[in-house]
Design a protein around this motif. Structure first.
Motif, PDB file in Angstrom:
ATOM      1  N   PRO A 241       0.823  -1.211   0.000  1.00 11.79           N
ATOM      2  CA  PRO A 241       0.000   0.000   0.000  1.00 11.79           C
ATOM      3  C   PRO A 241       0.861   1.268   0.000  1.00 11.79           C
ATOM      4  O   PRO A 241       1.903   1.321   0.651  1.00 11.79           O
ATOM      5  CB  PRO A 241      -0.803  -0.121   1.298  1.00 11.79           C
ATOM      6  CG  PRO A 241      -0.747  -1.579   1.644  1.00 11.79           C
ATOM      7  CD  PRO A 241       0.580  -2.065   1.159  1.00 11.79           C
ATOM      8  N   VAL A 242       0.411   2.279  -0.729  1.00  2.00           N
ATOM      9  CA  VAL A 242       1.126   3.557  -0.810  1.00  2.00           C
ATOM     10  C   VAL A 242       0.547   4.520   0.228  1.00  2.00           C
ATOM     11  O   VAL A 242      -0.663   4.749   0.271  1.00  2.00           O
ATOM     12  CB  VAL A 242       1.011   4.171  -2.223  1.00  2.00           C
ATOM     13  CG1 VAL A 242       1.688   5.531  -2.271  1.00  2.00           C
ATOM     14  CG2 VAL A 242       1.638   3.231  -3.254  1.00  2.00           C
ATOM     15  N   ASP A 312      -9.358  -8.980  -2.619  1.00  2.00           N
ATOM     16  CA  ASP A 312      -9.981  -8.275  -1.497  1.00  2.00           C
ATOM     17  C   ASP A 312      -9.408  -6.865  -1.335  1.00  2.00           C
ATOM     18  O   ASP A 312     -10.156  -5.913  -1.074  1.00  2.00           O
ATOM     19  CB  ASP A 312      -9.772  -9.069  -0.201  1.00  2.00           C
ATOM     20  CG  ASP A 312     -10.545 -10.377  -0.181  1.00  2.00           C
ATOM     21  OD1 ASP A 312     -11.450 -10.534  -1.035  1.00  2.00           O
ATOM     22  OD2 ASP A 312     -10.250 -11.238   0.667  1.00  2.00           O
ATOM     23  N   TYR A 313      -8.093  -6.742  -1.486  1.00  2.00           N
ATOM     24  CA  TYR A 313      -7.491  -5.417  -1.290  1.00  2.00           C
ATOM     25  C   TYR A 313      -7.916  -4.453  -2.389  1.00  2.00           C
ATOM     26  O   TYR A 313      -8.264  -3.294  -2.117  1.00  2.00           O
ATOM     27  CB  TYR A 313      -5.973  -5.533  -1.245  1.00  2.00           C
ATOM     28  CG  TYR A 313      -5.311  -4.208  -0.930  1.00  2.00           C
ATOM     29  CD1 TYR A 313      -5.136  -3.793   0.388  1.00  2.00           C
ATOM     30  CD2 TYR A 313      -4.897  -3.354  -1.944  1.00  2.00           C
ATOM     31  CE1 TYR A 313      -4.555  -2.568   0.684  1.00  2.00           C
ATOM     32  CE2 TYR A 313      -4.318  -2.126  -1.663  1.00  2.00           C
ATOM     33  CZ  TYR A 313      -4.145  -1.740  -0.347  1.00  2.00           C
ATOM     34  OH  TYR A 313      -3.579  -0.520  -0.063  1.00  2.00           O
ATOM     35  N   THR A 314      -7.893  -4.906  -3.630  1.00  2.00           N
ATOM     36  CA  THR A 314      -8.266  -4.003  -4.725  1.00  2.00           C
ATOM     37  C   THR A 314      -9.743  -3.601  -4.624  1.00  2.00           C
ATOM     38  O   THR A 314     -10.108  -2.470  -4.963  1.00  2.00           O
ATOM     39  CB  THR A 314      -7.998  -4.654  -6.089  1.00  2.00           C
ATOM     40  OG1 THR A 314      -8.671  -5.929  -6.156  1.00  2.00           O
ATOM     41  CG2 THR A 314      -6.513  -4.872  -6.296  1.00  2.00           C
ATOM     42  N   GLY A 319      -9.416   3.582  -6.254  1.00  8.76           N
ATOM     43  CA  GLY A 319      -9.035   4.997  -6.259  1.00  8.76           C
ATOM     44  C   GLY A 319      -7.725   5.280  -5.559  1.00  8.76           C
ATOM     45  O   GLY A 319      -7.220   6.395  -5.629  1.00  8.76           O
ATOM     46  N   ASN A 320      -7.155   4.289  -4.852  1.00 12.21           N
ATOM     47  CA  ASN A 320      -5.884   4.469  -4.150  1.00 12.21           C
ATOM     48  C   ASN A 320      -4.738   3.857  -4.948  1.00 12.21           C
ATOM     49  O   ASN A 320      -4.914   2.845  -5.636  1.00 12.21           O
ATOM     50  CB  ASN A 320      -5.938   3.817  -2.763  1.00 12.21           C
ATOM     51  CG  ASN A 320      -6.967   4.468  -1.864  1.00 12.21           C
ATOM     52  OD1 ASN A 320      -7.189   5.682  -1.943  1.00 12.21           O
ATOM     53  ND2 ASN A 320      -7.605   3.674  -1.021  1.00 12.21           N
ATOM     54  N   ALA A 333       3.399   2.204  -9.762  1.00  9.41           N
ATOM     55  CA  ALA A 333       2.472   2.527  -8.671  1.00  9.41           C
ATOM     56  C   ALA A 333       1.136   2.958  -9.271  1.00  9.41           C
ATOM     57  O   ALA A 333       0.729   4.117  -9.165  1.00  9.41           O
ATOM     58  CB  ALA A 333       3.042   3.608  -7.768  1.00  9.41           C
ATOM     59  N   PRO A 334       0.438   2.037  -9.915  1.00  9.20           N
ATOM     60  CA  PRO A 334      -0.828   2.407 -10.557  1.00  9.20           C
ATOM     61  C   PRO A 334      -1.937   2.654  -9.536  1.00  9.20           C
ATOM     62  O   PRO A 334      -1.897   2.146  -8.418  1.00  9.20           O
ATOM     63  CB  PRO A 334      -1.148   1.172 -11.408  1.00  9.20           C
ATOM     64  CG  PRO A 334      -0.489   0.048 -10.674  1.00  9.20           C
ATOM     65  CD  PRO A 334       0.755   0.619 -10.072  1.00  9.20           C
ATOM     66  N   VAL A 335      -2.929   3.437  -9.957  1.00 10.57           N
ATOM     67  CA  VAL A 335      -4.114   3.666  -9.139  1.00 10.57           C
ATOM     68  C   VAL A 335      -5.108   2.546  -9.418  1.00 10.57           C
ATOM     69  O   VAL A 335      -5.350   2.186 -10.577  1.00 10.57           O
ATOM     70  CB  VAL A 335      -4.744   5.038  -9.443  1.00 10.57           C
ATOM     71  CG1 VAL A 335      -6.062   5.207  -8.693  1.00 10.57           C
ATOM     72  CG2 VAL A 335      -3.776   6.146  -9.074  1.00 10.57           C
TER      73      VAL A 335
END
Length: 553
Positions: A241-242, A312-314, A319-320, A333-335
């Protein structure tokens, strides 16, 4: 009477011919080697005119197995690496933090807030704001413990949990550390072997030495630096995660976070959560491909566990941004635009086709579980190996010539039969070495030289026994038959003890010692076969044609 059944004669000559055919590729070593390399390259990445020409240099219907040349004959690279097993302890503790946080979060009224604290390598330190709830917190954290998966650690837990004031301190138990060390070494050995095999090197020696060291010897590699490039690339892929993006490398990341540079954008850094959502260990496949713009990329696929976590995370973070990290560099680091189900994706970047192919190879082979320090590295030039080959040829040639001369002058025509069998013996030995894909080293050459000297022992026993039988005036046919029958027990006893010695050397030894044991053992088998069956068949054929009334041995 001196007789050998027809089916036995056919079988003996068939075995001799088969052994010589298997050994024949070694007479055209470089041509067959190029043919084998071209065939592998065509199977891996398609045909080119050059590869097809090299593949056609040797007939496809002929055997193409070669006796591989060891490091001391071919030249290559030698490395002694120390695996930093303590790195795995740190990774285990970092990965435990999200689970610990999630198990304490529902008990916030009892334990208060939970904050990750700076920790020593190999331990996880967490502070709770309500020390009165320490007993409940320790009970919950101990519930995360799992049994140690090892024979020596059966019945023990993998973590130890203790309270120090307001801090919960988690460390790996001693039994789990031993089990982790063993798994780390086995995994490192397997991954190194797979990486070296992927790049097409021949017969590497990859062995564990001591508790945390690995010996790596690869013939044919140009230098130790080249070998380190193959092995040392960890290819540790993580999806993290960013937290934020910055242009300052000195930005304070905060506890539980880290700052990593961008691979493509110079001067750009990302603050990421240390605990990854998914790691490269959960990849089941990675292949070079092209993105929608026709640029080289790498497509990947997760196992069911990784696919579930990735999906699950996506789904929860549309949007993150989501960082794809390779060897502590953010390559992309794609959105997250939508829920990514199915566990498949693609890694894009400024790759060349070769870089994308190499990255896919490294990802398929897996990430090294820990870093390595190279304690010793040596490059052995091919000219040194060529000198060894020439010296080995000279030693073998001298031994061969002296044995041939001794047998001829001592036993006359029967000595010629023994000499022919000795030449066939060498051919059969190389045929068997080629068949099993053995590696020939300097000790292996010593085993061949020793076999040349020992190969005529059986014939000497037989011929001396025939001489004794001739003195009783039994006739030449009966003397030859009794000579073979009465010498058999002595031949079996003498060679059986040598075979036992070779087996012990192979089981107890390693590396060059095993090479010596293999050539010695195979040499004994072929020499007994040629002495008992081949020379006897030649003598029988000669006797049937000449029918001599007397013979001179």
């Amino acid at each position: 009477m001196l007789q050998i059944d027809l089916w036995k004669r056919v079988l003996i000559w068939a075995l001799v011919v088969a052994g010589l055919v298997l050994a024949s590729p070694n007479l055209f070593y470089s041509r067959v080697e190029q043919h084998n390399d071209a065939v592998k390259a065509i199977e891996a990445s398609g045909a080119t005119p050059e590869r097809e020409a090299q593949a056609a240099a040797w007939p496809s219907w002929m055997p193409s197995n070669l006796v591989n040349l060891g490091l001391d004959l071919r030249g290559g690279a030698h490395l002694l690496a120390e695996v930093k097993v303590a790195d795995v302890y740190k990774a285990r503790m970092d990965a435990l933090w999200p689970d610990l946080r999630d198990v304490l979060r529902p008990e916030r009224e009892t334990v208060g807030t939970v904050r990750l604290q700076p920790s020593q390598p190999g331990e996880l330190r967490v502070r709770i704001s309500n020390p009165e709830g320490m007993t409940r917190a320790l009970e919950l954290v101990r519930g995360l413990a799992q049994p140690v998966v090892s024979l020596t650690g059966a019945g023990t837990s993998d973590i130890e949990v203790a309270g120090q004031g307001s801090d919960i301190v988690v460390t790996l138990s001693e039994a789990e550390q031993r089990a982790t060390d063993e798994r780390t070494m086995q995994q490192s050995l397997e991954i190194i072997r797979r990486r070296i095999d992927e790049v097409g090197t021949r017969e590497p020696t990859i062995q564990r030495q001591g508790t945390d060291r690995i010996l790596i010897q690869v013939p044919g590699v140009g230098s130790a630096a080249e070998l380190k490039d193959i092995i040392g690339t960890t290819a540790q892929l993580t999806f993290q995660p960013v937290v934020s993006r910055t242009s300052d490398a000195e930005t304070s990341a905060g506890v539980g976070n880290e700052v990593l540079p961008s691979l493509d954008e110079q001067g750009t850094y990302y603050v990421l959560e240390t605990a990854p959502v998914v790691t490269g260990e959960e990849l089941v496949d990675a292949q070079p491909s092209f993105d929608q713009n026709g640029r080289p990329a790498v497509s990947f696929r997760f196992n069911p566990s990784g696919a579930r976590k990735f999906g699950d995370y996506t789904a929860a973070n549309i949007g993150n941004p989501f960082a794809i990290v390779l060897d502590e560099e953010v390559i992309s680091a794609p959105v997250i635009q939508s829920h990514i189900a199915g566990g498949s994706g693609i890694i894009t970047g400024n790759f060349t086709v070769e870089e994308a192919t190499n990255l896919a190879v490294l990802l398929r082979a897996g990430a090294l579980p820990a870093g390595m320090d190279f304690l010793e590295e040596r490059t052995i030039g091919p000219e040194l190996g060529q000198d060894s080959i020439e010296a080995g040829k000279l030693a073998t040639g001298v031994a061969f010539a002296l044995v041939l001369a001794f047998m001829f002058f001592t036993y006359g025509l029967f000595g010629v039969f023994a000499n022919v069998a000795l030449i066939l013996n060498i051919g059969l030995m190389f045929g068997m070495l080629s068949l099993i894909g053995a590696t020939l080293t300097l000790p292996g050459i010593a085993g061949i030289v020793l076999t040349v000297g020992m190969a005529v022992d059986a014939n000497v026993l037989i011929f001396e026994r025939i001489r004794e039988e001739l003195k009783t005036a039994r006739g030449p046919a009966r003397a030859i038959e009794l000579g073979y029958e009465k010498a058999l027990s002595a031949i079996v006893d003498a060679n059986l003890t040598t075979i036992i010695t070779a087996v012990i050397l192979y089981v107890m030894g390693s590396g060059p010692v095993r090479g010596f044991a293999i050539t010695l053992g195979l040499g004994i088998v072929t020499s007994v076969f040629t002495a008992i069956w081949v020379t006897r068949l030649m003598i029988v054929i000669w006797f049937e044609r000449r029918r001599p009334r007397t013979i001179e041995v």
